[in-house]
Write a protein that holds these residues in place. Structure first.
Motif: not given
Ligand SMILES: CC(=O)[C@@H](O)[C@H](O)COP(=O)(O)O
Length: 257
Positions: A76-103
């Motif tokens: 969760v922490s990795e995904a939330v941080l990545t989403a925040k970086m994406a918002r800054d970089l692309f200036g969008t509040s859209w995020i495709k949330l992928e959180l992989i659970g199985h290798h």
């Protein structure tokens, strides 16, 4: 038109931007697909090995809406941080949330997915969650603030096509008013047609185009297949039957003399 978080789009094909042979081929595939939305990973290898600024400039140059994604995140922490970086970089509040659970299957971790969706929605993100066809997970994601669901039809990158048609059908029936985008596992244009015929609203795909012999031509084939599936769904498909029914009704006997 398809409405996603208040934005109207006419193309129902969302395109991934990874693994293309070159940036020029990616750009041409995006153009020929007619897509209005591309998804971009902040972490994954990018087209032709391009990374960072040059790749993101290429994406901006496509002139389409960017849906950043959290591909490769496992917590969760990795995904939330990545989403925040994406918002800054692309200036969008859209995020495709992928959180992989199985290798092996890259199956999403539905428990962490719901938690991350709740945190991001509360922070003003408009979340597109990559999920399975699990109905309870779908309900929890909606309760967490998502207004779109993106179920897989097969594991990412397999090109295997719809593995659980009954599950997809049930999802469509359960959430009739929620935009449902099939994400991952589509391998052929006929797979895209099949899910659109089930009444899904759109398709997101990457591998089947990026890995094709001629990615721009394949992108165009997918665009046409999605339109055909959508038209067929709206036109009213016949349910299959077990017994033959003559397509030419016969009344009495023919007179030939
Ligand atoms: C690009 C992207 O977001 C992928 O994670 C997505 O799920 C597409 O999957 P396929 O590569 O199987 O089409």
């Amino acid at each position: 038109m398809l409405e996603l978080y208040g934005t109207q789009v006419s193309s129902r094909l969302l395109l991934g931007t990874a693994r293309y042979p070159s940036p020029a081929i990616l750009a041409e595939a995006a153009r020929r697909s007619g897509t209005e939305i591309v998804t971009v990973s902040l972490r994954r290898e990018t087209a032709g090995g391009r990374t960072g600024g040059a790749f993101f400039e290429l994406i901006r140059g496509l002139g389409v809406r960017v849906l950043p994604n959290t591909a490769g995140c496992h917590s969760v922490s990795e995904a939330v941080l990545t989403a925040k970086m994406a918002r800054d970089l692309f200036g969008t509040s859209w995020i495709k949330l992928e959180l992989i659970g199985h290798h092996d299957t890259l199956q999403p971790d539905l428990f962490q997915l719901v938690e991350a969706a709740r945190i991001l929605s509360a922070d003003g993100f408009e979340v597109f969650p990559y999920t399975t066809d699990d109905l309870v997970a779908g309900e929890r994601l909606l309760a967490a603030g998502c207004k779109v669901l993106m179920p897989w039809c097969a594991p990412i990158g397999t090109a295997a096509g719809p593995q659980n048609v009954s599950g997809l059908r049930a999802m469509r029936a359960e959430f009739p008013d929620i935009p449902l985008i099939v994400d991952a596992g589509i391998g052929r244009p006929s797979h895209a047609t099949a899910v659109m015929e089930l009444g899904f609203d759109a398709v997101l795909l990457n591998t089947a185009v990026a890995g094709a012999g001629d990615p721009p031509a394949m992108a165009e084939a997918f665009a046409e297949a999605i339109i055909a599936g959508r038209k067929a769904h709206r036109a009213g498909l016949l349910p299959p039957r077990d017994m033959a029914v003559p397509s030419t009704p016969v009344i009495g006997k023919g007179v030939f003399a």
